[in-house]
Write a protein that holds these residues in place. Structure first.
Motif, PDB file in Angstrom:
ATOM      1  N   TYR A  56       0.675  -1.123  -0.238  1.00  0.00           N
ATOM      2  CA  TYR A  56      -0.145   0.321  -0.163  1.00  0.00           C
ATOM      3  C   TYR A  56       0.724   1.183   0.136  1.00  0.00           C
ATOM      4  CZ  TYR A  56      -3.463  -4.428   1.363  1.00  0.00           C
ATOM      5  OH  TYR A  56      -3.881  -4.873   1.632  1.00  0.00           O
ATOM      6  N   ASP A  57       1.998   1.734  -1.155  1.00  0.00           N
ATOM      7  CA  ASP A  57       3.039   2.622  -0.846  1.00  0.00           C
ATOM      8  C   ASP A  57       1.767   3.810  -0.973  1.00  0.00           C
ATOM      9  OD1 ASP A  57       5.113   3.847  -1.237  1.00  0.00           O
ATOM     10  OD2 ASP A  57       5.626   2.965  -3.244  1.00  0.00           O
ATOM     11  N   PRO A  58       1.971   4.622  -0.194  1.00  0.00           N
ATOM     12  CA  PRO A  58       1.644   6.157  -0.246  1.00  0.00           C
ATOM     13  C   PRO A  58       2.221   6.757  -2.148  1.00  0.00           C
ATOM     14  CG  PRO A  58       2.276   6.013   1.522  1.00  0.00           C
ATOM     15  CD  PRO A  58       3.025   4.801   1.081  1.00  0.00           C
ATOM     16  N   VAL A  59       1.836   7.796  -2.560  1.00  0.00           N
ATOM     17  CA  VAL A  59       1.420   8.700  -3.196  1.00  0.00           C
ATOM     18  C   VAL A  59       2.905   9.534  -2.766  1.00  0.00           C
ATOM     19  CG1 VAL A  59       0.505  10.216  -4.769  1.00  0.00           C
ATOM     20  CG2 VAL A  59      -0.279   8.415  -4.653  1.00  0.00           C
ATOM     21  N   CYS A  60       2.748   9.943  -1.865  1.00  0.00           N
ATOM     22  CA  CYS A  60       3.550  11.515  -0.691  1.00  0.00           C
ATOM     23  C   CYS A  60       3.275   9.804   0.648  1.00  0.00           C
ATOM     24  CB  CYS A  60       2.712  12.228  -1.086  1.00  0.00           C
ATOM     25  SG  CYS A  60       3.984  13.454   0.234  1.00  0.00           S
TER      26      CYS A  60
ATOM     27  N   ASP B 246      -8.675   0.101   3.266  1.00  0.00           N
ATOM     28  CA  ASP B 246      -9.388   1.038   2.660  1.00  0.00           C
ATOM     29  C   ASP B 246     -10.871   0.445   1.427  1.00  0.00           C
ATOM     30  OD1 ASP B 246     -10.367   3.172   0.571  1.00  0.00           O
ATOM     31  OD2 ASP B 246      -7.956   3.155  -0.511  1.00  0.00           O
ATOM     32  N   ARG B 247     -11.688   0.609   1.647  1.00  0.00           N
ATOM     33  CA  ARG B 247     -12.785   0.510   0.692  1.00  0.00           C
ATOM     34  C   ARG B 247     -13.412   1.671  -0.628  1.00  0.00           C
ATOM     35  NH1 ARG B 247     -11.539  -3.099   2.709  1.00  0.00           N
ATOM     36  NH2 ARG B 247     -12.554  -4.321   4.460  1.00  0.00           N
ATOM     37  N   SER B 248     -12.365   2.816  -0.483  1.00  0.00           N
ATOM     38  CA  SER B 248     -12.725   3.270  -1.499  1.00  0.00           C
ATOM     39  C   SER B 248     -12.456   3.073  -3.633  1.00  0.00           C
ATOM     40  CB  SER B 248     -11.709   4.881  -1.395  1.00  0.00           C
ATOM     41  OG  SER B 248     -10.495   4.496  -2.063  1.00  0.00           O
ATOM     42  N   LEU B 249     -13.325   3.514  -4.200  1.00  0.00           N
ATOM     43  CA  LEU B 249     -13.069   3.031  -5.648  1.00  0.00           C
ATOM     44  C   LEU B 249     -11.901   3.717  -6.114  1.00  0.00           C
ATOM     45  CD1 LEU B 249     -16.665   3.684  -6.513  1.00  0.00           C
ATOM     46  CD2 LEU B 249     -16.020   1.145  -6.177  1.00  0.00           C
TER      47      LEU B 249
ATOM     48  N   TYR C  40      -1.530   6.353 -13.733  1.00  0.00           N
ATOM     49  CA  TYR C  40      -1.573   5.890 -12.301  1.00  0.00           C
ATOM     50  C   TYR C  40      -2.806   5.307 -11.564  1.00  0.00           C
ATOM     51  CZ  TYR C  40      -0.430  10.338  -9.856  1.00  0.00           C
ATOM     52  OH  TYR C  40      -0.561  11.120  -9.777  1.00  0.00           O
ATOM     53  N   ILE C  41      -2.833   4.382 -10.911  1.00  0.00           N
ATOM     54  CA  ILE C  41      -4.271   4.326 -10.042  1.00  0.00           C
ATOM     55  C   ILE C  41      -4.808   4.229  -8.793  1.00  0.00           C
ATOM     56  CG2 ILE C  41      -6.383   3.212 -10.072  1.00  0.00           C
ATOM     57  CD1 ILE C  41      -6.213   1.085 -13.447  1.00  0.00           C
ATOM     58  N   THR C  42      -5.555   5.184  -8.405  1.00  0.00           N
ATOM     59  CA  THR C  42      -4.468   5.143  -6.822  1.00  0.00           C
ATOM     60  C   THR C  42      -6.215   4.704  -5.861  1.00  0.00           C
ATOM     61  OG1 THR C  42      -5.446   7.977  -6.653  1.00  0.00           O
ATOM     62  CG2 THR C  42      -3.612   7.354  -6.971  1.00  0.00           C
ATOM     63  N   LYS C  43      -6.387   4.815  -4.936  1.00  0.00           N
ATOM     64  CA  LYS C  43      -7.124   4.621  -4.045  1.00  0.00           C
ATOM     65  C   LYS C  43      -7.228   6.157  -2.634  1.00  0.00           C
ATOM     66  CE  LYS C  43      -9.281   0.812  -3.057  1.00  0.00           C
ATOM     67  NZ  LYS C  43      -9.954  -0.427  -2.556  1.00  0.00           N
ATOM     68  N   ARG C  44      -7.929   6.285  -2.410  1.00  0.00           N
ATOM     69  CA  ARG C  44      -8.409   7.137  -1.062  1.00  0.00           C
ATOM     70  C   ARG C  44      -7.641   7.635  -0.152  1.00  0.00           C
ATOM     71  NH1 ARG C  44     -13.204   8.858  -3.352  1.00  0.00           N
ATOM     72  NH2 ARG C  44     -14.677   7.796  -1.450  1.00  0.00           N
ATOM     73  N   GLY C  45      -8.017   5.515   0.414  1.00  0.00           N
ATOM     74  CA  GLY C  45      -6.632   5.411   1.674  1.00  0.00           C
ATOM     75  C   GLY C  45      -7.467   5.514   2.709  1.00  0.00           C
TER      76      GLY C  45
ATOM     77  N   TRP D 216      -3.234   5.660  -2.427  1.00  0.00           N
ATOM     78  CA  TRP D 216      -1.824   4.707  -1.697  1.00  0.00           C
ATOM     79  C   TRP D 216      -1.783   4.524  -3.465  1.00  0.00           C
ATOM     80  CZ3 TRP D 216      -3.459  -0.081  -2.709  1.00  0.00           C
ATOM     81  CH2 TRP D 216      -4.684  -0.457  -2.207  1.00  0.00           C
ATOM     82  N   TYR D 217      -1.014   3.443  -3.762  1.00  0.00           N
ATOM     83  CA  TYR D 217      -0.509   3.301  -5.822  1.00  0.00           C
ATOM     84  C   TYR D 217      -1.539   2.361  -5.495  1.00  0.00           C
ATOM     85  CZ  TYR D 217       2.723   6.557  -7.117  1.00  0.00           C
ATOM     86  OH  TYR D 217       3.232   8.140  -7.314  1.00  0.00           O
TER      87      TYR D 217
END
Length: 366
Positions: A214-218, A282-285, A343-348, A354-355
């Protein structure tokens, strides 16, 4: 690779053998006839001084190594005496001979230090025995000397001078009354041990759970969230520890030590545990993101390793505190400035993006 592992194992074994050999030799030179194993395989010498059994061992971190001589006593209480410094004077009350004292039962403390010959024997331990610290903890008396790496001949001379004084001191302590309460074990756990245990357990959960998926974007954001979430709990923990300490000075020590422990622990908890929770719960789309490469460059890390980095127009203008993205050599060679990447992310779960899917080059028409 097997050869490298074998070499590392042999090196560790040699260092441990040197560590063990020097200590055992030193303890035997003081008359220790029995050697036992303490925590982390630290040897302990058993000395018999006219029927009085004493343990001698080293303890503490490498930068603060201590040689400690310890014996049982029938006196229960907490009292620590040491030479005052700029740091420890915050936690101690100055008494005779420029020494600092830590204690929790003031009435008992005043009775102890005013008992006949007590001050005289303490001064002899510090002057003739050149000890750095005298501790009465529950039913044990400990004398400690600061050392470098391992005990040396000069330390042996100090111990030999201190032994007869310690014997006399133990006899004096047997005539003193017990303190009305003893909480050093609580202070010890609240100050350092419990924060370390909690940190290790939480980090282990994150590692076993696969935090790296679950590597964070930042990356900085997960640390920011960690301090935001955990600092209030750390302050509350420190205040509770202070109230349980038994006295203001000891409470202040618990406050400082526990807060320091939590400040050091929070980055590790954030990296391993919170990163795992942020992705696992994380349950976000998933959200598809596109961006343009505005810069690419390499940098040299420790050991001469080359790191390949790219800068994205939208991401790094919006989050200028974030590190530039590190990519593989293969991706770095394929991508060019001006290319569009996807790239595709999820809100966390904790709000740290995160990526969900890492960078790929977007080809026109796809």
């Amino acid at each position: 690779m097997i050869f490298v592992y074998l070499l590392v194992f042999l090196l560790v074994a040699l260092l441990f053998w040197d560590f063990w050999k020097k200590r055992v030799s030193f303890y035997k030179s003081l008359g220790a006839e029995e050697i036992q194993i303490k925590f982390l395989l630290n040897p302990v010498g058993k000395i018999d001084l006219d029927g009085i059994r004493m343990d001698i061992f080293t303890e503490g971190a490498k930068s603060n190594q201590r040689l400690t001589l310890r014996a049982k006593t029938n006196l229960t209480g907490f009292l620590k005496l040491y030479k005052r410094s700029i740091w420890n004077r915050l936690f101690s009350q100055e008494i005779f001979g420029g020494l600092g004292a830590e204690y929790e039962d003031e009435r008992w403390f005043n009775r102890v230090i005013n008992y006949k010959n007590f001050r005289e024997l303490v001064e002899k331990l510090f002057q003739e025995g050149q000890v750095n610290e005298v501790r009465i903890e529950k039913d044990k008396l400990s004398l400690s000397w600061k050392i470098r790496n391992h005990p040396r001949e000069g330390d042996r001379e100090k111990v030999l001078k201190a032994l007869p004084i310690m014997k006399e001191f133990l006899s004096l302590l047997s005539k003193l009354p017990d303190a009305t309460h003893y909480r050093e074990h609580v202070r010890s756990w609240m100050s350092i041990k419990l924060p370390v245990v909690i940190t290790v357990v939480l980090c282990a959960v994150g590692i076993v759970g696969g935090f790296y998926r679950y590597d964070p974007v930042c990356s900085l954001e997960i640390f920011g969230v960690g301090f935001k979430l955990l600092l209030p709990s750390a302050f509350l923990y420190a205040l509770v520890g202070m109230l349980l300490a038994g006295s203001f000075r000891l409470g202040f020590r618990v406050l400082v030590y526990s807060l320091t422990a939590w400040l050091l622990a929070i980055p590790f908890i954030s990296l391993f545990f919170l990163m795992y929770i942020n992705g696992k719960l994380d349950r976000s789309l998933p959200e598809v993101k596109t961006d343009k490469v505005v810069e690419k460059y390499t940098s040299t890390g420790k050991g001469g390793s080359v790191k390949y980095r790219i800068v994205l127009a939208h991401l790094h203008s919006q989050k200028d505190w974030c590190d530039h993205l590190q990519v593989s050599k293969k991706f770095y060679e394929r991508v060019q400035v001006g290319d569009t990447v996807e790239y595709i992310t999820k809100r966390g779960f904790l709000g740290v993006e995160w990526y969900y899917q890492k960078l790929s080059i977007k080809v026109d028409g796809n």
